[in-house]
Write a protein that holds these residues in place. Structure first.
Motif, mmCIF file in Angstrom:
data_model
loop_
_atom_site.group_PDB
_atom_site.id
_atom_site.type_symbol
_atom_site.label_atom_id
_atom_site.label_comp_id
_atom_site.label_asym_id
_atom_site.label_seq_id
_atom_site.Cartn_x
_atom_site.Cartn_y
_atom_site.Cartn_z
ATOM 1 N N TYR A 56 0.677 -1.388 -0.661
ATOM 2 C CA TYR A 56 0.113 -0.173 -0.091
ATOM 3 C C TYR A 56 0.628 1.214 0.392
ATOM 4 N N VAL A 57 1.987 1.386 0.966
ATOM 5 C CA VAL A 57 2.530 2.555 0.937
ATOM 6 C C VAL A 57 3.182 2.556 -0.894
ATOM 7 N N PHE A 58 4.516 1.493 -0.732
ATOM 8 C CA PHE A 58 5.146 2.092 -1.786
ATOM 9 C C PHE A 58 4.776 2.072 -2.768
ATOM 10 N N GLU A 59 3.163 1.401 -3.419
ATOM 11 C CA GLU A 59 2.396 2.160 -4.403
ATOM 12 C C GLU A 59 2.254 3.229 -4.460
ATOM 13 N N ARG A 60 2.361 3.713 -3.701
ATOM 14 C CA ARG A 60 2.111 5.457 -3.309
ATOM 15 C C ARG A 60 2.846 6.714 -3.532
ATOM 16 N N ILE A 100 7.019 5.577 -3.607
ATOM 17 C CA ILE A 100 8.656 5.174 -4.774
ATOM 18 C C ILE A 100 7.905 4.678 -5.857
ATOM 19 N N GLY A 101 6.539 3.724 -6.365
ATOM 20 C CA GLY A 101 5.913 3.006 -7.076
ATOM 21 C C GLY A 101 5.722 3.516 -8.051
ATOM 22 N N PRO A 102 5.157 4.947 -8.130
ATOM 23 C CA PRO A 102 5.440 6.075 -9.269
ATOM 24 C C PRO A 102 5.944 6.712 -9.968
ATOM 25 N N LEU A 103 7.239 6.516 -9.226
ATOM 26 C CA LEU A 103 8.988 6.892 -9.739
ATOM 27 C C LEU A 103 9.532 6.384 -10.823
ATOM 28 N N THR A 139 7.719 -0.362 -16.435
ATOM 29 C CA THR A 139 6.952 -1.481 -16.459
ATOM 30 C C THR A 139 6.525 -2.598 -15.222
ATOM 31 N N VAL A 140 5.892 -2.425 -13.700
ATOM 32 C CA VAL A 140 5.687 -2.504 -12.766
ATOM 33 C C VAL A 140 5.395 -3.649 -12.128
ATOM 34 N N LYS A 200 16.677 9.816 -5.200
ATOM 35 C CA LYS A 200 18.329 9.353 -5.137
ATOM 36 C C LYS A 200 17.986 7.731 -5.146
ATOM 37 N N PHE A 201 16.943 7.052 -4.674
ATOM 38 C CA PHE A 201 16.408 5.637 -5.106
ATOM 39 C C PHE A 201 15.707 5.626 -6.385
ATOM 40 N N ASN A 202 14.785 5.681 -6.709
ATOM 41 C CA ASN A 202 14.876 5.356 -8.156
ATOM 42 C C ASN A 202 15.629 5.831 -8.770
#
Length: 298
Positions: free
Chosen positions: A43-47, A49-52, A58-59, A283-285
């Protein structure tokens, strides 16, 4: 199947799994994201860093059996590394792709390594963020030390009393987790407490609960040959992203994994604890994108 964006519910290895595809228009090797816990969710990840990540890749998100929006097995003990690997193999068949990259955070990093060991041919590259080795004494010692370093004076005195009892590591570890409150856990997991508050708020709004059943089962039935002894068999290009303030798994666990993997590097994030993807998202992205775009040689 032809990958397309959206949320899906499909039966994998007898369990109805929640899956989400994002960024399918990028037409890259799919990046399958493995959440932590054990027993967590995306839930947190997809809201955050996920969108970056899905802006250019393709995720694929999927939540493990009994986790988040995925169904629970009928038997509360029906969790094991072997079953989680078999679930993943079913996911690969559903995706119908030749290769995937893996991004595992926390326990998801440990699971990514188990998957890569078991399904070597289908895995391209591996990204590990704060990976765990949940059943090792050293991982428990890192957390014990981590709590001692962040709690207030009153809690520290209680922990010191536990340490003075001469208990073994497992007993000490369990006693510490009985003692700590949510504030202590946030201090363990995050360097920036403003980020920890946002994370906890999203945990609450998700209405998704970690039942603890997976962790209990994995602790009760560890794999026959410890992962640490099998890492030398994993040849995939890998990066290990670790926050220098990670008191949950941290540099000791990442170093152990790095020493055994055949083709890996550690990248330290200087302003992060256990979740560099939340504390240093840009930085992570950039780090992940650069690694996945890189040529064959590290």
């Amino acid at each position: 199947m032809l990958l397309r964006d959206g949320e899906f519910k499909t039966k994998l290895n007898g369990i109805t799994h929640w899956i989400r595809v994002a960024g399918s228009e990028n037409n890259t090797i799919p990046l399958v994201v493995l959440h932590g816990g054990p027993g967590g969710n995306h839930y947190v990840f997809e809201r955050t860093i996920g969108p970056l990540l899905s802006n250019s890749r393709t995720v694929i998100y999927y939540e493990q059996r009994g986790c988040g929006r995925t169904s629970k097995p009928s038997d509360d003990t029906n969790y094991s590394i072997d079953l989680l690997v078999e679930d993943f193999k079913s996911l690969l068949r559903w995706l119908d792709v030749k290769k995937v990259d893996l991004l595992g955070y926390s326990f998801g990093g440990e699971l990514a390594l188990e998957i890569a060991h078991a399904t070597s041919e289908e895995i391209n590259k591996i990204v590990l963020s704060g990976p765990s080795l949940i059943n090792t004494e050293i991982n428990k010692m890192v957390q014990i030390t981590g709590f001692c370093s962040v709690v207030d004076h009153q809690m520290y005195r209680q922990m010191q009393d536990v340490l003075n009892k001469g208990l073994n590591i497992d007993e000490t570890y369990n006693k510490f987790w009985e003692l700590v409150d949510s504030k202590s856990v946030d201090l363990l997991l995050f360097q920036n407490q403003d980020i920890s508050k946002k994370n906890r708020k999203m945990w609450e709004e998700s209405n998704l609960e970690n039942t603890g059943l997976m962790l209990k089962a994995l602790q009760k039935n560890p794999v026959a040959i410890p992962l640490l002894e099998r890492l030398k068999d994993i040849n995939h290009q890998s990066i290990i992203i670790t926050g220098v303030f990670d008191r949950n798994t941290g540099i000791p666990i990442s170093t152990l994994i790095h020493k055994e993997l055949r083709s890996s590097e550690i990248i330290l994030f200087n302003n992060s604890a256990h979740f560099p993807e939340l504390e240093e998202p840009e930085k992570f992205n950039g780090t992940v994108q650069e690694f996945l775009d890189r040529g064959e040689e590290l």
